[in-house]
Design a protein around this motif. Sequence first.
Motif, PDB file in Angstrom:
ATOM      1  N   LYS A  31       1.610 130.625  50.475  1.00  8.17           N
ATOM      2  CA  LYS A  31       1.980 129.427  50.798  1.00  8.17           C
ATOM      3  C   LYS A  31       1.666 128.643  52.035  1.00  8.17           C
ATOM      4  CE  LYS A  31       6.766 131.638  48.964  1.00  8.17           C
ATOM      5  NZ  LYS A  31       6.123 132.969  48.261  1.00  8.17           N
ATOM      6  N   HIS A  32       0.931 128.840  52.749  1.00 11.48           N
ATOM      7  CA  HIS A  32       1.057 128.729  53.513  1.00 11.48           C
ATOM      8  C   HIS A  32      -0.716 127.899  53.988  1.00 11.48           C
ATOM      9  CE1 HIS A  32       3.518 131.381  57.016  1.00 11.48           C
ATOM     10  NE2 HIS A  32       4.380 130.891  56.061  1.00 11.48           N
ATOM     11  N   LYS A  33      -1.481 128.303  53.368  1.00  4.68           N
ATOM     12  CA  LYS A  33      -2.784 128.124  52.045  1.00  4.68           C
ATOM     13  C   LYS A  33      -1.960 127.116  51.080  1.00  4.68           C
ATOM     14  CE  LYS A  33      -5.166 131.386  53.789  1.00  4.68           C
ATOM     15  NZ  LYS A  33      -6.516 132.930  53.778  1.00  4.68           N
ATOM     16  N   ALA A  34      -0.921 126.591  51.048  1.00  6.26           N
ATOM     17  CA  ALA A  34      -1.203 125.783  49.893  1.00  6.26           C
ATOM     18  C   ALA A  34      -1.495 126.183  48.011  1.00  6.26           C
ATOM     19  CB  ALA A  34      -1.533 124.294  50.172  1.00  6.26           C
ATOM     20  N   LEU A  69       5.838 121.247  58.853  1.00  9.81           N
ATOM     21  CA  LEU A  69       5.928 119.837  58.981  1.00  9.81           C
ATOM     22  C   LEU A  69       6.460 119.462  57.828  1.00  9.81           C
ATOM     23  CD1 LEU A  69       7.324 116.620  60.140  1.00  9.81           C
ATOM     24  CD2 LEU A  69       4.471 116.544  60.147  1.00  9.81           C
ATOM     25  N   ASN A  70       5.510 119.716  57.026  1.00  6.49           N
ATOM     26  CA  ASN A  70       5.202 119.825  55.722  1.00  6.49           C
ATOM     27  C   ASN A  70       6.872 120.280  54.780  1.00  6.49           C
ATOM     28  OD1 ASN A  70       3.214 118.069  55.406  1.00  6.49           O
ATOM     29  ND2 ASN A  70       1.517 119.520  54.892  1.00  6.49           N
ATOM     30  N   ASN A 111       9.341 118.313  42.895  1.00  6.64           N
ATOM     31  CA  ASN A 111       9.543 120.240  42.347  1.00  6.64           C
ATOM     32  C   ASN A 111       8.989 120.954  43.152  1.00  6.64           C
ATOM     33  OD1 ASN A 111      10.155 118.801  39.665  1.00  6.64           O
ATOM     34  ND2 ASN A 111       7.563 118.375  39.020  1.00  6.64           N
ATOM     35  N   GLU A 112       9.607 120.877  44.214  1.00  7.04           N
ATOM     36  CA  GLU A 112       9.271 121.695  45.595  1.00  7.04           C
ATOM     37  C   GLU A 112      10.456 122.347  46.783  1.00  7.04           C
ATOM     38  OE1 GLU A 112       5.592 122.257  47.865  1.00  7.04           O
ATOM     39  OE2 GLU A 112       4.626 120.904  46.063  1.00  7.04           O
ATOM     40  N   TRP A 113      11.233 122.868  47.063  1.00 10.47           N
ATOM     41  CA  TRP A 113      12.360 123.519  47.810  1.00 10.47           C
ATOM     42  C   TRP A 113      12.213 122.771  49.282  1.00 10.47           C
ATOM     43  CZ3 TRP A 113      16.901 124.610  47.008  1.00 10.47           C
ATOM     44  CH2 TRP A 113      16.819 125.157  45.691  1.00 10.47           C
TER      45      TRP A 113
END
Length: 161
Positions: free
Chosen positions: A18-21, A48-49, A121-123
């Motif tokens: 998740k951290h690395k997208a 932040l994101n 489409n993301e929490w």
Amino acid sequence: MNCYCCSNKPYSECCEPKHKALVVSESAEALMRSRYSAYCTGDWRYILNTYAKAQRETLTEDALRESAAGTKWLYLAIVTQSNSSSPQPGLQAQVEFKAFYALKHKLYLMHETSDFVVEDNEWRYTTGVMHPDTDIVKVGRNDACFCHSGKKFKQCCLKRI
């Protein structure tokens, strides 16, 4: 290495993707855990994101870094979660958690109920309400450690403070 979010999964299989997208959080709880891990690793961009758009407009990576300066995160416990399913437009959820941390050689508890919403489409995290027990925590050296390791506090997390 186990993940910082206390899931008992390897970091490489839990929060790091998740951290690395590479993947998005599949639930509000998963986002909560990944945000906690990001605080542990100092990944201010990720934090932040993961704020909702309205909150992101008033924040910066530097402001997040400054607000967490000197904080050492020790343990995360998810208390409850509601409606924490796969992201669907407009869906909302709450996650209640307890996070133990050290600041200036003192132990603290952050007990919060956090609100999440699905955007694009993301929490995303919106706001949180602190519970009254959020404050300095008194733990005796011979008490069981709050991290549920089965060890005494003096043999466990006290060493990390």
